[in-house]
Design a protein around this motif. Structure first.
Motif, PDB file in Angstrom:
ATOM      1  N   ALA A  13       0.867   8.312  -8.644  1.00 46.11           N
ATOM      2  CA  ALA A  13      -0.258   7.461  -8.244  1.00 46.11           C
ATOM      3  C   ALA A  13      -0.814   6.684  -9.439  1.00 46.11           C
ATOM      4  O   ALA A  13      -1.097   5.481  -9.329  1.00 46.11           O
ATOM      5  N   LYS A  66       1.168   5.390   0.062  1.00 43.49           N
ATOM      6  CA  LYS A  66       0.484   6.643   0.405  1.00 43.49           C
ATOM      7  C   LYS A  66       1.285   7.795  -0.176  1.00 43.49           C
ATOM      8  O   LYS A  66       2.495   7.881   0.012  1.00 43.49           O
ATOM      9  N   SER A  95      -0.492   2.637  -9.577  1.00 43.97           N
ATOM     10  CA  SER A  95      -1.750   1.898  -9.647  1.00 43.97           C
ATOM     11  C   SER A  95      -1.769   0.974 -10.867  1.00 43.97           C
ATOM     12  O   SER A  95      -2.188  -0.185 -10.768  1.00 43.97           O
ATOM     13  N   ASN A 102       0.861  -1.180   0.000  1.00 44.96           N
ATOM     14  CA  ASN A 102       0.000   0.000   0.000  1.00 44.96           C
ATOM     15  C   ASN A 102       0.897   1.229   0.000  1.00 44.96           C
ATOM     16  O   ASN A 102       1.750   1.376   0.871  1.00 44.96           O
ATOM     17  N   GLU A 139      -3.086   5.422  -2.171  1.00 45.84           N
ATOM     18  CA  GLU A 139      -3.942   6.453  -1.567  1.00 45.84           C
ATOM     19  C   GLU A 139      -3.240   7.788  -1.750  1.00 45.84           C
ATOM     20  O   GLU A 139      -2.055   7.909  -1.481  1.00 45.84           O
ATOM     21  N   PHE A 193      -3.299  11.788  -0.636  1.00 44.83           N
ATOM     22  CA  PHE A 193      -3.794  12.734   0.365  1.00 44.83           C
ATOM     23  C   PHE A 193      -3.487  14.147  -0.097  1.00 44.83           C
ATOM     24  O   PHE A 193      -2.358  14.461  -0.452  1.00 44.83           O
TER      25      PHE A 193
END
Length: 112
Positions: A18, A6, A22, A4, A29, A31
């Motif tokens: 990202a 971030k 992905s 995972n 994730e 932010f």
């Protein structure tokens, strides 16, 4: 084992990272401290320089999975004026710069 990731910040770099992580199979994730990607801009234009590399910056963005669905326009030929009556027109084989729209509107680089 699935990692995972971030990412802090939904700017162009954070979102590009990202998207590519992905696509590589990572859970990502993002932010962002503001309400939306590009929220610090208000329809501003930003220049993406296009002269220091051999390729075209718009093509390069597409090669890193940023679709060119945003507003962009090649900077027109330049005119130099020195204030003493001298002026010269400069044209180049390819654009020196592209103007891109930044902000929360649908045709901005941030939302693309």
């Amino acid at each position: 084992m699935r990692k995972n990731i971030k990412i802090l910040g939904a700017g162009v770099s954070g979102l590009t990272t990202a998207i590519n992580l992905s696509k590589a199979g990572y859970a990502v994730e993002v932010f962002e401290r503001r309400s939306d990607a590009g929220a610090r801009f208000f329809g501003d234009l930003q220049g993406l320089e296009n002269y220091s590399e051999k390729g075209n910056i718009i093509d390069w963005l597409q090669s890193v999975n940023i679709e060119a669905t945003f507003f962009y326009k090649a900077l027109p030929p330049l005119k130099a004026i020195d204030g003493k009556g001298f002026s010269a027109d400069f044209e180049f084989k390819r654009p020196l710069c592209y103007l891109v729209k930044r902000g929360v509107m649908h045709d901005s680089l941030d939302q693309s």
